[in-house]
Design an enzyme around this catalytic site. Sequence first.
Site, PDB file in Angstrom:
ATOM      1  N   ASP A 149       0.836  -1.203   0.000  1.00  0.00           N
ATOM      2  CA  ASP A 149       0.000   0.000   0.000  1.00  0.00           C
ATOM      3  C   ASP A 149       0.876   1.261   0.000  1.00  0.00           C
ATOM      4  O   ASP A 149       0.651   2.196   0.779  1.00  0.00           O
ATOM      5  CB  ASP A 149      -0.952  -0.027   1.214  1.00  0.00           C
ATOM      6  N   HIS A 192      -3.038   0.661  11.924  1.00  0.00           N
ATOM      7  CA  HIS A 192      -2.750  -0.741  11.623  1.00  0.00           C
ATOM      8  C   HIS A 192      -1.251  -0.971  11.504  1.00  0.00           C
ATOM      9  O   HIS A 192      -0.492  -0.027  11.294  1.00  0.00           O
ATOM     10  CB  HIS A 192      -3.418  -1.138  10.304  1.00  0.00           C
ATOM     11  N   GLN A 260      -3.018  -5.357   6.154  1.00  0.00           N
ATOM     12  CA  GLN A 260      -2.914  -4.257   7.124  1.00  0.00           C
ATOM     13  C   GLN A 260      -3.870  -4.550   8.277  1.00  0.00           C
ATOM     14  O   GLN A 260      -5.090  -4.434   8.117  1.00  0.00           O
ATOM     15  CB  GLN A 260      -3.272  -2.922   6.455  1.00  0.00           C
ATOM     16  N   ASP A 292      -2.086   9.104  10.193  1.00  0.00           N
ATOM     17  CA  ASP A 292      -2.734   8.432   9.071  1.00  0.00           C
ATOM     18  C   ASP A 292      -4.062   7.812   9.497  1.00  0.00           C
ATOM     19  O   ASP A 292      -4.155   7.190  10.564  1.00  0.00           O
ATOM     20  CB  ASP A 292      -1.777   7.326   8.579  1.00  0.00           C
ATOM     21  N   GLU A 334      -5.079  13.300   9.094  1.00  0.00           N
ATOM     22  CA  GLU A 334      -5.502  12.855   7.770  1.00  0.00           C
ATOM     23  C   GLU A 334      -6.876  12.219   7.924  1.00  0.00           C
ATOM     24  O   GLU A 334      -7.024  11.023   8.148  1.00  0.00           O
ATOM     25  CB  GLU A 334      -4.516  11.840   7.174  1.00  0.00           C
ATOM     26  N   HIS A 398      -0.881  12.015  -2.784  1.00  0.00           N
ATOM     27  CA  HIS A 398      -0.529  10.713  -3.363  1.00  0.00           C
ATOM     28  C   HIS A 398      -1.771   9.844  -3.497  1.00  0.00           C
ATOM     29  O   HIS A 398      -1.740   8.800  -4.129  1.00  0.00           O
ATOM     30  CB  HIS A 398       0.497  10.018  -2.466  1.00  0.00           C
ATOM     31  N   ARG A 523      -3.970   4.604  -8.242  1.00  0.00           N
ATOM     32  CA  ARG A 523      -3.300   5.770  -7.643  1.00  0.00           C
ATOM     33  C   ARG A 523      -1.850   5.885  -8.107  1.00  0.00           C
ATOM     34  O   ARG A 523      -1.256   6.951  -8.027  1.00  0.00           O
ATOM     35  CB  ARG A 523      -3.344   5.672  -6.107  1.00  0.00           C
TER      36      ARG A 523
HETATM   37  C1  GLC Z   1      -4.146   6.816   4.195  1.00  0.00           C
HETATM   38  C2  GLC Z   1      -3.109   6.923   3.112  1.00  0.00           C
HETATM   39  C3  GLC Z   1      -3.419   5.944   2.031  1.00  0.00           C
HETATM   40  C4  GLC Z   1      -3.440   4.560   2.612  1.00  0.00           C
HETATM   41  C5  GLC Z   1      -4.367   4.475   3.840  1.00  0.00           C
HETATM   42  C6  GLC Z   1      -4.137   3.236   4.638  1.00  0.00           C
HETATM   43  O1  GLC Z   1      -5.399   7.157   3.764  1.00  0.00           O
HETATM   44  O2  GLC Z   1      -3.053   8.229   2.619  1.00  0.00           O
HETATM   45  O3  GLC Z   1      -2.500   6.040   0.981  1.00  0.00           O
HETATM   46  O4  GLC Z   1      -3.887   3.655   1.641  1.00  0.00           O
HETATM   47  O5  GLC Z   1      -4.141   5.537   4.739  1.00  0.00           O
HETATM   48  O6  GLC Z   1      -2.965   3.337   5.413  1.00  0.00           O
END
Ligand code: GLC
Length: 648
Positions: A149, A192, A260, A292, A334, A398, A523
Amino acid sequence: MDSNWNNKQASSSLARLLPLLSERYENKVEEAEWQGYLERLNRHFPRLFGLLHQLYGKEYDFFYHLAEILNTATKAWINRAAELKALDAIRENDPIWYQSNRMLGAVCYVDLYAGDLKELKEKIPYLKELGASYLHLMPIFRTPEGDSDGGYAVSSYREVNPELGTMDDLRDLAREMRNHGISLVLDFVFNHTADDHEWALKANAGEEEFQNYYRMFPDRKIPDEYEKTITPVFQDDHPGCFTYRSRIKKWVWTTFHNYQWDLNYENPVVFNRMADEMLFLANQGVEILRLDAVAFIWKKMGTSCENLPEAHIIIQAFNAVMKIVAPSFLFKSEAIVHPDEVNKYISEEECQLSYNPQMMALLWESLATKKTTLLQHALEKRFTIPQNCMWVNYVRSHDDIGWSFSNEDAEELQLNPEEHRRYLSQFYTGRYPGSFAKGLPFQEDPQTLQGRVSGTTASLAGLEQALVEKDEEKIELAIRRILLLHGVILTMGGIPLIYIGDGIGMLNDYDYENSPEKIGDTRWIHRPKFDWEKSKERSDPESLTGKIYNGLLKLLQLREKTQALSGSDTEFIDFGNEHLLAYFRHYESNSVFIIANFSNKGQNIAGNKLRQLGMSKTVTDVVAGKTIIAAQNLSIEPYQFMMLIGVR
Ligand code: GLC
């Protein structure tokens, strides 16, 4: 909770714990330093105690956990390098350092931008050229073989991915960046771990202690119940939110990919161990942590398992730990969720910084519709955040672009939210007639066609298509769109965050289709390898790269010169023209006025309107370098971005 009760309990707990801490650590530092630490501990402990008590107060061994967390914190502080403690002291005296108009964020993947951490150090001059003062490196830690990921499956928070370098390289880079006035920003992927993290391996080997670090269930009974109210995130990857692990015959909670594993914050040991990992990162010289996936860290049956009150308590508790150990530290949230929920993570006690996904999505919405109505409506409702907190404004990241505006906002403007989202996805994947964009769908539902969009800024703004058509006029419009979007994020209240590569107009990279690890995830089209050859063309102002780069550089330099762009005070002005976005920025006694035209047609503002806003006889548009007579009609070119000074 009764604050008297809380303070009394907190102070009696601290009184019991302090002798233990003193015995272990006091003689390791100078007396004055120790006293300084105790002062912070006394100041922030009552809050930490209250938060942890709400989460874990019912545990029979709550006091033991409290002792553990204070031990973890104090040990981390003892191990904190002198230069970082010095930084803490400087920032304690200048707590709003990150509100300056000199703050500029940049984001990149280490491998795609520079190769590895050592090489990245060599690229600092390029970052300085942009004026970056904050660099977010996409995840750099050890990950599982194959798909990870994009690094968001962390196998160890203490080991750098060997392809990128070592922990020593990281510390070295952080120091070098700090010497250049650039803060290192890293992710704290705390929802995670990867399924090959040491804890996960032990859990998968049957160790109950570690199985309790995660959320595991022996059969489908409870997962089925949960799934009744949860919306899957990566439904292309696996339906629902659980993954079966045959070795232990258990269903593991996996919100994102099946490798994850979601951590179980109901277990106080997990809080403590993750606090330890967080402090370890802080001690490597990281100055800002991007938290995150904040929305997902707590789960409760019968809810969406997103944005639960306990998620906020956990972050606040981490924040309190940080205030004790590394007071210069910032958290960036985030939360890519409903805009009202995004705002709830933002406060001095939680995350001082937050991505602004609503604005990001609506900037693109405005480009597609050529109307700023929804953007302005949404910003007026939710742009104001607590003092001392800052938005992180970005054009794209990203990740994919999700249409995260509020349904209510759309309905208030007579838009059908579902239809509008579908339209935007169609538009940006080039399936809508007349669209200039070239993106790919991400996680699109084939039935409803609801989904998100992948693509670089340049490709979504029309450059890729215009180049294919070799149409000079369209190329010019695409450049203007790129600069317009950047103009807004550079002048709107908050910290602008630029995706490195967008500054030289990098297009989609379709190569990911050849990689088995990436193929399922569109992505990757907007994560191209930085093209250093192309970047050289930036010195030629007539080249395409030069036009984009120099246009952006000019805006960056203007931002740096304009004090009114500090802080986040933003006053929106409605000219009654649906194509324009206009706002004042004020800081102390300085003001600047911004006008952005989202239409491909020229617009006019009647002269008296500027006068009515208190503008004096002449003002200057510093972008075009033109003097404007406030009493005369102002004509604005297609996609023009104006920055007027001398306005008050
Ligand atoms: C956040 C990240 C993303 C990732 C997700 C899981 O949203 O920006 O890229 O897939 O977390 O960690």
